[in-house]
Design a protein around this motif. Structure first.
Motif, PDB file in Angstrom:
ATOM      1  N   UNK A  69     -39.609   5.382 -23.912  1.00 33.92           N
ATOM      2  CA  UNK A  69     -39.046   6.734 -23.890  1.00 33.92           C
ATOM      3  C   UNK A  69     -37.579   6.699 -23.489  1.00 33.92           C
ATOM      4  N   UNK A  70     -37.270   5.898 -22.471  1.00 29.12           N
ATOM      5  CA  UNK A  70     -35.899   5.803 -21.980  1.00 29.12           C
ATOM      6  C   UNK A  70     -34.982   5.234 -23.060  1.00 29.12           C
ATOM      7  N   UNK A  71     -35.481   4.241 -23.782  1.00 31.97           N
ATOM      8  CA  UNK A  71     -34.700   3.646 -24.860  1.00 31.97           C
ATOM      9  C   UNK A  71     -34.392   4.669 -25.944  1.00 31.97           C
ATOM     10  N   UNK A  72     -35.385   5.487 -26.290  1.00 32.55           N
ATOM     11  CA  UNK A  72     -35.174   6.496 -27.321  1.00 32.55           C
ATOM     12  C   UNK A  72     -34.208   7.579 -26.863  1.00 32.55           C
ATOM     13  N   UNK A  73     -34.300   7.953 -25.579  1.00 34.58           N
ATOM     14  CA  UNK A  73     -33.416   8.980 -25.034  1.00 34.58           C
ATOM     15  C   UNK A  73     -31.958   8.568 -25.143  1.00 34.58           C
ATOM     16  N   UNK A  74     -31.677   7.301 -24.820  1.00 30.74           N
ATOM     17  CA  UNK A  74     -30.291   6.854 -24.713  1.00 30.74           C
ATOM     18  C   UNK A  74     -29.893   5.908 -25.843  1.00 30.74           C
ATOM     19  N   UNK A  75     -30.603   5.999 -26.955  1.00 29.34           N
ATOM     20  CA  UNK A  75     -30.361   5.091 -28.072  1.00 29.34           C
ATOM     21  C   UNK A  75     -28.948   5.212 -28.613  1.00 29.34           C
ATOM     22  N   UNK A  76     -28.395   6.419 -28.644  1.00 32.82           N
ATOM     23  CA  UNK A  76     -27.059   6.631 -29.204  1.00 32.82           C
ATOM     24  C   UNK A  76     -26.031   7.000 -28.141  1.00 32.82           C
ATOM     25  N   UNK A  77     -26.349   6.809 -26.864  1.00 35.13           N
ATOM     26  CA  UNK A  77     -25.423   7.195 -25.800  1.00 35.13           C
ATOM     27  C   UNK A  77     -24.377   6.126 -25.571  1.00 35.13           C
ATOM     28  N   UNK A  78     -23.377   6.464 -24.755  1.00 32.92           N
ATOM     29  CA  UNK A  78     -22.295   5.528 -24.444  1.00 32.92           C
ATOM     30  C   UNK A  78     -22.617   4.646 -23.254  1.00 32.92           C
ATOM     31  N   UNK A  79     -23.728   4.921 -22.578  1.00 32.58           N
ATOM     32  CA  UNK A  79     -24.056   4.145 -21.392  1.00 32.58           C
ATOM     33  C   UNK A  79     -24.577   2.772 -21.788  1.00 32.58           C
ATOM     34  N   UNK A  80     -24.204   1.789 -20.988  1.00 29.72           N
ATOM     35  CA  UNK A  80     -24.649   0.415 -21.207  1.00 29.72           C
ATOM     36  C   UNK A  80     -25.486   0.004 -20.010  1.00 29.72           C
ATOM     37  N   UNK A  81     -26.655  -0.561 -20.244  1.00 30.72           N
ATOM     38  CA  UNK A  81     -27.526  -0.970 -19.145  1.00 30.72           C
ATOM     39  C   UNK A  81     -28.102  -2.334 -19.410  1.00 30.72           C
ATOM     40  N   UNK A  82     -28.377  -3.058 -18.340  1.00 30.18           N
ATOM     41  CA  UNK A  82     -28.981  -4.375 -18.493  1.00 30.18           C
ATOM     42  C   UNK A  82     -29.610  -4.805 -17.179  1.00 30.18           C
TER      43      UNK A  82
END
Length: 416
Positions: free
Chosen positions: A288-301
């Protein structure tokens, strides 16, 4: 041992214990060290929300203004520092998490935590501990930013005048209803923290609350025209900031460079019940989190799998989690997702995947080993502070956020 003259004041009656100290910044080691200092509220403008605790080290005050000068003594010319901010609704453990990152030991006598935590009294009175943004600096040169809760009825109640208008000027030059100002406050906090932090912790309660996810998507949408703090031109010699000509040159240079900075997000879901900490739920939340932020500018790892309460269960659940994690990584899913269980008494016989204190310690270790999103170029802590104060003014004057407020007003969601 008998009482001495020093402890009784010469009267035979024991002297009262000294008041506890509030730890604002750890003693420094070498260059750029901090200090333990108590700072009063000074000349802050009093009004309905003014209830900052004694010893407050406020970056953004309850009147929604920045106060960088009072923080300069805690900053140095060191350029090797990390800024970690936190945002979330009331009662999710934001201050507790930052105290853990700070290294505060609750067993230390006579020392209050650097960030005040919710007490039974504040819960009973439906109030909040943090007002505006509070700043602390560690000896390891971590700059920690605690924020007032978002989506908070107590914040709304304190800023509302009898006629329903806001006692806080949120957008420069505009008078708003308290409900609208409160909504914009949440957005401004998110935009500001995403603009000045290397790492931003986004805390939600339970598995089902995705309001914070939606807030950060709104932040991503409205964070326009806010420069990287390290790329801002120097304001030396201009106490009130750059001149209009310099502002124009700054805008042109910023547009030419197309500099974009966004903090790395770390999503934390707290107060999870034992039955919620199963691999299927966690995998679903990651998707769900991946789909929410799929096109966002935030980078996470980066992240780590949950651990369970027995060796057999540990192997079984971790094997499942690791398999799902590998699949998630291949699909590019968001990995900065952490979980904190509900607190239970240490002597409780109730089974848990792992205790709250243990998971909090693992969260601390993971966050402290993160590099976070680096700024565009090196700058000192003092330059970061000054430029962050200027960024706060840009956030308050943002035409994008102002247009968004007009859109909300026209939608009829908020009264004018």
């Amino acid at each position: 041992m008998g009482a001495t003259a020093d402890s009784t004041g010469g009267s035979g009656v024991p002297a009262p214990a000294p008041p506890p100290k509030i730890l604002l910044a750890k003693p420094g080691r070498g260059r750029g060290g901090g200090s333990i200092v108590k700072i009063g509220r000074g000349d802050e403008e009093p009004y309905a929300r003014s209830r900052l605790p004694p010893g407050s080290l406020s970056f953004v005050s309850d009147s929604w203004e920045v106060h960088p000068d009072r923080l300069l003594p805690f900053m140095s010319d060191n350029s090797e520092f990390t800024v970690i901010g936190i945002i979330g609704p009331p009662g999710v453990g934001k201050s507790t998490i930052l105290n853990e990152l700070y290294g505060y030991d609750s067993s230390t006598t006579g020392m209050l935590p650097p960030f005040p935590i919710e007490t039974e009294e504040t819960r009973t009175m439906a109030r909040h501990c943090t007002v505006g943004i509070e700043l602390r600096v560690t000896s390891e040169r971590l700059i920690l930013l605690d924020t007032q809760p978002v989506f908070s009825p107590s914040v709304l109640a304190e800023m509302m005048r009898p006629d329903g208008s806001s006692a806080v000027t949120v957008l420069t030059g505009e008078s708003l209803s308290a409900e609208m100002a409160h909504e914009l406050m949440n957005i401004q906090l998110g935009v500001f923290l995403a603009s000045i932090c290397n790492v931003l912790l986004v805390v939600s309660e339970g598995l089902d609350d995705v309001k914070m996810w939606h807030l950060m998507l709104t932040v991503d949408l409205l964070k326009q025209g806010i420069p990287d703090p390290s790329m801002m031109p120097s304001a030396i010699g201009h106490p009130q900031g750059p001149s209009p000509a310099q502002e124009k040159e700054e805008r042109e240079n910023f547009q030419e460079r197309s500099v974009e900075f966004m903090a790395d997000l770390v999503f934390i879901h707290s107060k999870l019940r034992d039955q919620e900490l199963c691999p299927n739920n966690i995998t679903l939340l990651r998707q769900m989190l991946s789909q929410y932020f799929d096109t966002s500018s935030f980078r996470t790892e980066g992240s780590e799998p949950l651990r369970t309460k027995s060796e057999d269960e540990t192997k079984m659940h971790n094997d499942s989690l690791e398999a799902e994690t590998r699949k998630s990584e291949q699909n590019g899913l968001v990995k900065n997702l952490f979980f904190l269980p509900c607190k239970v008494h240490e002597d409780s016989q109730k089974g848990q995947y792992e205790s709250y204190s243990s998971m909090l310690g693992k969260l601390r270790d993971q966050v402290l080993t993160m590099r976070g999103r680096p700024f565009g170029k090196p700058m000192s802590e003092r330059d970061w502070l000054r430029n962050s104060a200027r960024i706060w003014e840009k956030v308050k004057k943002s035409p994008v956020i102002a247009d968004y407020s007009k859109l909300l007003l026209n939608s009829g969601m908020f009264r004018k």
